[in-house]
Structures are given as C-alpha cells and as structure tokens.
Design a protein around this motif. Structure first.
Motif, PDB file in Angstrom:
ATOM      1  N   GLN A   1       0.776  -1.236  -0.102  1.00 30.57           N
ATOM      2  CA  GLN A   1      -0.095  -0.023  -0.028  1.00 30.57           C
ATOM      3  C   GLN A   1       0.761   1.173  -0.088  1.00 30.57           C
ATOM      4  O   GLN A   1       0.605   2.335  -0.569  1.00 30.57           O
ATOM      5  CB  GLN A   1      -0.918  -0.010   1.221  1.00 30.57           C
ATOM      6  N   GLY A   2       2.037   1.244   0.742  1.00 29.41           N
ATOM      7  CA  GLY A   2       2.766   2.354   0.955  1.00 29.41           C
ATOM      8  C   GLY A   2       3.272   2.766  -0.686  1.00 29.41           C
ATOM      9  O   GLY A   2       3.323   3.928  -0.862  1.00 29.41           O
ATOM     10  N   GLY A   3       3.907   1.705  -1.171  1.00 30.02           N
ATOM     11  CA  GLY A   3       4.459   2.202  -2.579  1.00 30.02           C
ATOM     12  C   GLY A   3       3.344   2.451  -3.603  1.00 30.02           C
ATOM     13  O   GLY A   3       3.245   3.267  -4.496  1.00 30.02           O
ATOM     14  N   GLY A   4       2.213   1.759  -3.638  1.00 29.12           N
ATOM     15  CA  GLY A   4       1.399   1.778  -4.514  1.00 29.12           C
ATOM     16  C   GLY A   4       0.589   3.194  -4.434  1.00 29.12           C
ATOM     17  O   GLY A   4       0.448   3.877  -5.387  1.00 29.12           O
ATOM     18  N   TYR A   5       0.283   3.593  -3.156  1.00 27.08           N
ATOM     19  CA  TYR A   5      -0.362   4.842  -3.092  1.00 27.08           C
ATOM     20  C   TYR A   5       0.761   5.904  -3.041  1.00 27.08           C
ATOM     21  O   TYR A   5       0.111   7.146  -3.595  1.00 27.08           O
ATOM     22  CB  TYR A   5      -0.897   5.014  -1.411  1.00 27.08           C
ATOM     23  N   LEU A   6       1.898   5.739  -3.325  1.00 30.78           N
ATOM     24  CA  LEU A   6       2.943   6.709  -3.720  1.00 30.78           C
ATOM     25  C   LEU A   6       2.836   7.022  -5.328  1.00 30.78           C
ATOM     26  O   LEU A   6       2.703   8.232  -5.625  1.00 30.78           O
ATOM     27  CB  LEU A   6       4.206   6.293  -3.390  1.00 30.78           C
ATOM     28  N   LEU A   7       2.520   6.001  -5.784  1.00 32.52           N
ATOM     29  CA  LEU A   7       2.207   6.106  -7.316  1.00 32.52           C
ATOM     30  C   LEU A   7       0.870   7.141  -7.348  1.00 32.52           C
ATOM     31  O   LEU A   7       0.418   7.799  -8.468  1.00 32.52           O
ATOM     32  CB  LEU A   7       2.039   4.906  -8.054  1.00 32.52           C
ATOM     33  N   ALA A   8      -0.185   6.467  -6.751  1.00 30.52           N
ATOM     34  CA  ALA A   8      -1.559   6.999  -6.919  1.00 30.52           C
ATOM     35  C   ALA A   8      -1.486   8.198  -6.433  1.00 30.52           C
ATOM     36  O   ALA A   8      -2.669   9.101  -6.884  1.00 30.52           O
ATOM     37  CB  ALA A   8      -2.556   6.078  -6.108  1.00 30.52           C
ATOM     38  N   ALA A   9      -0.765   8.778  -5.484  1.00 30.93           N
ATOM     39  CA  ALA A   9      -1.181  10.191  -4.896  1.00 30.93           C
ATOM     40  C   ALA A   9      -0.791  11.281  -6.125  1.00 30.93           C
ATOM     41  O   ALA A   9      -1.553  12.515  -6.027  1.00 30.93           O
ATOM     42  CB  ALA A   9      -0.051  10.415  -3.850  1.00 30.93           C
ATOM     43  N   THR A  10      -0.356  10.850  -7.104  1.00 31.66           N
ATOM     44  CA  THR A  10      -0.050  11.872  -8.070  1.00 31.66           C
ATOM     45  C   THR A  10      -1.313  11.710  -9.223  1.00 31.66           C
ATOM     46  O   THR A  10      -1.342  12.769 -10.142  1.00 31.66           O
ATOM     47  CB  THR A  10       1.192  11.462  -9.227  1.00 31.66           C
ATOM     48  N   GLY A  11      -2.264  10.847  -9.120  1.00 29.86           N
ATOM     49  CA  GLY A  11      -3.187  10.586 -10.336  1.00 29.86           C
ATOM     50  C   GLY A  11      -4.187  11.885 -10.309  1.00 29.86           C
ATOM     51  O   GLY A  11      -4.311  12.464 -11.379  1.00 29.86           O
ATOM     52  N   PRO A  12      -4.703  12.212  -9.081  1.00 30.04           N
ATOM     53  CA  PRO A  12      -5.788  13.588  -9.735  1.00 30.04           C
ATOM     54  C   PRO A  12      -5.026  14.568  -9.871  1.00 30.04           C
ATOM     55  O   PRO A  12      -5.563  15.309 -11.042  1.00 30.04           O
ATOM     56  CB  PRO A  12      -6.190  13.817  -8.017  1.00 30.04           C
ATOM     57  N   SER A  13      -3.850  15.057  -9.623  1.00 32.62           N
ATOM     58  CA  SER A  13      -3.113  16.133  -9.988  1.00 32.62           C
ATOM     59  C   SER A  13      -2.584  16.023 -11.448  1.00 32.62           C
ATOM     60  O   SER A  13      -2.685  16.838 -12.060  1.00 32.62           O
ATOM     61  CB  SER A  13      -1.980  16.692  -9.223  1.00 32.62           C
ATOM     62  N   ILE A  14      -2.080  15.084 -11.797  1.00 28.40           N
ATOM     63  CA  ILE A  14      -1.732  14.576 -13.073  1.00 28.40           C
ATOM     64  C   ILE A  14      -2.800  14.619 -14.144  1.00 28.40           C
ATOM     65  O   ILE A  14      -2.672  15.411 -15.219  1.00 28.40           O
ATOM     66  CB  ILE A  14      -0.872  13.064 -13.223  1.00 28.40           C
ATOM     67  N   VAL A  15      -3.943  13.904 -13.593  1.00 20.38           N
ATOM     68  CA  VAL A  15      -5.000  13.912 -14.774  1.00 20.38           C
ATOM     69  C   VAL A  15      -5.413  15.513 -14.800  1.00 20.38           C
ATOM     70  O   VAL A  15      -5.855  15.846 -15.881  1.00 20.38           O
ATOM     71  CB  VAL A  15      -6.119  13.165 -13.940  1.00 20.38           C
ATOM     72  N   GLY A  16      -5.605  16.144 -13.603  1.00 22.46           N
ATOM     73  CA  GLY A  16      -6.068  17.578 -13.760  1.00 22.46           C
ATOM     74  C   GLY A  16      -5.006  18.397 -14.751  1.00 22.46           C
ATOM     75  O   GLY A  16      -5.307  19.153 -15.407  1.00 22.46           O
ATOM     76  N   ALA A  17      -3.798  18.060 -14.595  1.00 21.29           N
ATOM     77  CA  ALA A  17      -2.697  19.209 -15.157  1.00 21.29           C
ATOM     78  C   ALA A  17      -2.754  18.591 -16.532  1.00 21.29           C
ATOM     79  O   ALA A  17      -2.526  19.391 -17.444  1.00 21.29           O
ATOM     80  CB  ALA A  17      -1.469  18.825 -14.581  1.00 21.29           C
ATOM     81  N   VAL A  18      -3.015  17.521 -16.940  1.00 16.43           N
ATOM     82  CA  VAL A  18      -3.198  17.227 -18.411  1.00 16.43           C
ATOM     83  C   VAL A  18      -4.271  17.707 -19.059  1.00 16.43           C
ATOM     84  O   VAL A  18      -4.248  18.120 -20.333  1.00 16.43           O
ATOM     85  CB  VAL A  18      -3.150  15.517 -18.510  1.00 16.43           C
ATOM     86  N   HIS A  19      -5.469  17.754 -18.333  1.00 17.21           N
ATOM     87  CA  HIS A  19      -6.567  18.300 -18.848  1.00 17.21           C
ATOM     88  C   HIS A  19      -6.536  20.016 -18.986  1.00 17.21           C
ATOM     89  O   HIS A  19      -6.952  20.373 -20.030  1.00 17.21           O
ATOM     90  CB  HIS A  19      -7.714  18.057 -17.919  1.00 17.21           C
ATOM     91  N   GLU A  20      -5.837  20.505 -18.116  1.00 22.84           N
ATOM     92  CA  GLU A  20      -5.419  21.865 -18.398  1.00 22.84           C
ATOM     93  C   GLU A  20      -4.483  22.188 -19.566  1.00 22.84           C
ATOM     94  O   GLU A  20      -4.797  23.312 -20.294  1.00 22.84           O
ATOM     95  CB  GLU A  20      -5.077  22.583 -17.152  1.00 22.84           C
ATOM     96  N   ALA A  21      -3.588  21.319 -19.530  1.00 21.08           N
ATOM     97  CA  ALA A  21      -2.630  21.448 -20.851  1.00 21.08           C
ATOM     98  C   ALA A  21      -3.106  21.195 -22.083  1.00 21.08           C
ATOM     99  O   ALA A  21      -2.911  21.684 -23.129  1.00 21.08           O
ATOM    100  CB  ALA A  21      -1.341  20.660 -20.399  1.00 21.08           C
ATOM    101  N   THR A  22      -4.153  20.288 -22.165  1.00 12.70           N
ATOM    102  CA  THR A  22      -4.866  20.097 -23.544  1.00 12.70           C
ATOM    103  C   THR A  22      -5.983  20.436 -23.751  1.00 12.70           C
ATOM    104  O   THR A  22      -6.699  20.519 -24.801  1.00 12.70           O
ATOM    105  CB  THR A  22      -4.846  18.343 -23.593  1.00 12.70           C
ATOM    106  N   GLY A  23      -6.885  20.722 -22.719  1.00 15.44           N
ATOM    107  CA  GLY A  23      -8.187  21.587 -22.944  1.00 15.44           C
ATOM    108  C   GLY A  23      -9.101  20.692 -23.145  1.00 15.44           C
ATOM    109  O   GLY A  23     -10.240  20.896 -23.529  1.00 15.44           O
ATOM    110  N   GLY A  24      -8.942  19.246 -23.007  1.00 19.83           N
ATOM    111  CA  GLY A  24     -10.103  18.435 -23.119  1.00 19.83           C
ATOM    112  C   GLY A  24      -9.610  16.967 -22.345  1.00 19.83           C
ATOM    113  O   GLY A  24      -8.861  17.136 -21.433  1.00 19.83           O
ATOM    114  N   TRP A  25     -10.412  15.977 -22.400  1.00 24.75           N
ATOM    115  CA  TRP A  25     -10.512  15.052 -21.796  1.00 24.75           C
ATOM    116  C   TRP A  25      -9.940  13.579 -22.352  1.00 24.75           C
ATOM    117  O   TRP A  25      -9.937  12.689 -21.655  1.00 24.75           O
ATOM    118  CB  TRP A  25     -11.808  14.637 -21.121  1.00 24.75           C
TER     119      TRP A  25
END
Length: 404
Positions: free
Chosen positions: A350-374
C-alpha cells in the motif's frame, strides 16, 4: 452464568466484529471523495486551479504512501484495537478542521485525514487475518472493500445536495457523524473482545517489529504486487476526482446530477468486491486479475470512444475497481504466514502503491488543463490500468507457483 454469558459473546463476536469493520470502512474513503462533487465550488471560492484543487484529493493518498511506515510501527506498539480508534479519532479531527478556513487550513485538515486513514488501511488486513477463520478471509475482505466503495458512494451522492442546502463547508463536515458512530461501535467491540479472550489474547500480536518491510523489499513478488496496486489506485483516484467534471463538461450534466451519476461508479464496486472472493475460490488469482483488468480498462476507453454510454462504462468500471483492490488484499493475506508479515506486506504494497496513486488527481487535472480536453487524461488513466493488468498477472503467477 458468567461462563454462559462469555460463550454467548464468543459466538456473537465474529458478527459484531464484522459490523465494526463495515462501519470503519465507511469512513476510509468517504472523507476523500466528499471533495469531488463540490470541487467546482471550492475552486471558485478559494481561487484554485484544477491541479491545485486536485491536491485536496491527492494529498491523503500521498499520506497513504509516506505515513505507512509510521502506521505499521504504531499498530505494532498500540495493537489493532487502539490503532483503529486512533485512526477514527484522527479522521474526525481532520474532517472538522478541513472546512474551517482557507486553502492552508484545508490542507492541514486533509493531511490529518490522510495520516489517520493510512493507519486504517494497514490495520484492517491484520484484524481480518487475526479475528476471522481462514475460510472466511476472502469474503470478509470483499465485504470490507465493498464498504469502502459504499462509503465513497454515499458521499458522492449526498455531498452536492447538502452543499446546495448548507454550503460546501458544512456539507463535507456533516459526514463526521459516521465517524462518531464508528468510534462508539469499535470501543464496544474492543471491550467485548477483552471480555471473551482476555488482555493476553489482545496483546499477543502487538510485538514491536520495526523492520516489518525488510522481507518485502527483497521480494520481487511484493514489488510486482505494489506496482499493480499502484496502477489500480492511480486509476481509481484519477477517475473518482474528475468523473463529475467529465460528465458535466462532456455530457452537459448539471453539477448535482453529475455528482449523483458518478456515484454509480462507486456503488457498482460492491458487485466486484463481493464477486471477486467467490471467483478467487474457483479461479487462479492471475485469471481474476486478468478479468478485473480487462473490465477496468473498458471504462476510460469507453469514455474516450463512446462517452454517451457513460452509464455502461461506470457500471463495468465500478465493478472492476471494486474487484481490483479486493484481489490484491486477498493475495496479500494468502502470501502472509503471520500477523507481522501481513502487517509488513500490507504496509509495503500500500505504501509504494499509494505513492504512485497520489499523483493521479493532479496529473489528470494538469493534463486536462494542458490539452483543454479529456481525451489525453483518459489515455493516462488507461495506461495505469494496463500497469495493474500486467504486473498483477505477473505477481499472481509467482504466488501460484509458491502457494498452489
């Protein structure tokens, strides 16, 4: 008479403990998910970008990673019962703090919630392995993971209407009521267990073992399982945070309807969480992981290619994500030969897996802002599901070869 009463308590104890596990699980995802239905209101009032607002969901997941060694050590010192109560108390305090000020205060409350939930994440496999017979571990694990999603579903469904009535601050605070109920029930469960088994039985598994991760670090299977769990959790938090926004912007649903509609994704996880233990008793773990991964992948790919069929993709993806976390926990318990090993393996994966998962919401949001779409964000989520599929099947094959 006392012997008769003790015998009655002993017979009732598994059911009461199961109820306590359910109430605990209701509070282990809901406080995080509560942000998603009102994230637009939070951004408007606090002046946040999409990536910054995503931190309110991703920070607890980062805590899951960074605070896991602390959680494992705390459980070793305090014992499972006290660790659960510490976890619930922390969730209550963080929930009450989070909505009281600006972004900085929200971050502080979110961090408290994240650390408290981390303790809960690690202690549950220990409680399940210790207090339930081996024949019931799978179904109890399924009930636990199903309830995680029920808690997330309740907050997804109820937060937006509460926000319309009371405002977003009161809406995300109101869920503290569930935490108080869980604290009361767990306090009673600890007392009952002491009455039945005595103090010695409660403390036999609380030995200190600081290097609980050492064996896990040397195990290739543990690393593979950690990466698989990371792919599962990254996908879950990436979709959970932004699904209401996707449905609002792509399908034109109003915010309240989008929040309610995304609850389908959480609710259907119950099917996967309860169905996977049944399959795991009949199929090899690798086959279960393969099925779960394929169904999970259908959601982001479906939203990308045929978004108008979002109810179907939410049903399929919801069932798959509920099954994904369940099969990982089942494999952890099957691999473990002692409670200390279960604690160490649970903490490592869980420790290692959640370290990867912690970036999920921000990465998805940042990619959306960078591309303007989903489209690009959904491709990112699809890639994380592939990680679950590939590494999960590989880890399962190694487990099968050693534990046929």
């Amino acid at each position: 008479m006392r012997t008769r009463d003790t015998g009655s308590l002993a017979r009732a104890m598994p059911w009461f403990l199961l109820a306590a596990v359910v109430l605990f699980a209701l509070n282990l995802r809901g406080p995080i998910v509560a942000i998603a239905p009102v994230i637009g209101q939070i951004r408007d009032e606090l002046g946040l970008s999409a990536a910054t607002a995503g931190l309110l969901t991703s920070l607890p997941v980062l805590c899951f990673a960074l605070a896991t060694p602390l959680a494992a050590a705390l459980i070793g010192r305090a014992g499972p019962e006290r660790a659960v109560l510490i976890s619930l108390t922390g969730i209550l305090i963080g929930t009450l703090i989070r909505a009281q000020g600006g972004f900085a205060v929200a971050v502080i409350g979110t961090l408290v919630i994240g650390i408290a939930i981390t303790i809960g994440n690690v202690v549950v496999p220990v409680v399940v392995r210790r207090d339930f017979p081996a024949s019931r571990v799978g179904i109890v694990t399924g009930v636990y993971t199903a309830t995680l999603n029920v808690g997330a579903m309740l907050t997804s469904l109820g937060t937006a209407p509460l926000a319309d009535w009371l405002g977003w601050r009161a809406a995300i605070t109101a869920w503290a009521v569930l935490v108080v109920v869980a604290i009361l029930v767990w306090g009673q469960a600890a007392g009952w267990r002491r009455s039945v088994l005595g103090d010695r039985a409660i403390t036999t598994e609380t030995t200190e073992s600081a290097p609980v991760h050492s064996a896990s670090y040397r195990s290739l299977t543990a690393w593979l399982l950690m990466l698989a769990f990371g792919g599962q959790a990254f996908s879950y938090y990436g979709i959970t945070t932004w699904l209401p926004t996707i449905l609002h912007e792509v399908q034109g649903l109003d915010p309240k309807s989008a929040g309610a509609s995304s609850s389908v994704f959480q609710l259907l996880a119950v099917v996967g969480a309860l169905g996977v233990p049944v399959l795991a008793n009949r199929w090899r773990p690798g086959s279960v992981v393969g099925l779960v991964g394929a169904l999970w992948l259908a959601m982001p790919v479906g939203l990308l290619l045929a978004p108008q069929l979002w109810p179907l993709w939410s049903v399929v993806g919801g069932a798959a994500q509920g099954g994904g976390i369940t099969i990982v926990f089942i494999i952890i318990v099957r691999m473990s030969t002692s409670n200390d090993q279960a604690r160490g393996m649970s903490a490592f994966v869980q420790g290692g897996g959640y370290l990867l998962a912690a970036t999920g919401p921000s990465i998805v949001g940042a990619v959306h802002e960078a591309t303007g779409g989903w489209s690009a964000p959904l491709i990112v989520v699809s890639a994380s599901v592939v990680v679950l599929l590939v590494f999960g099947v590989t880890a399962s094959a190694r487990v099968e070869s050693r534990h046929p």
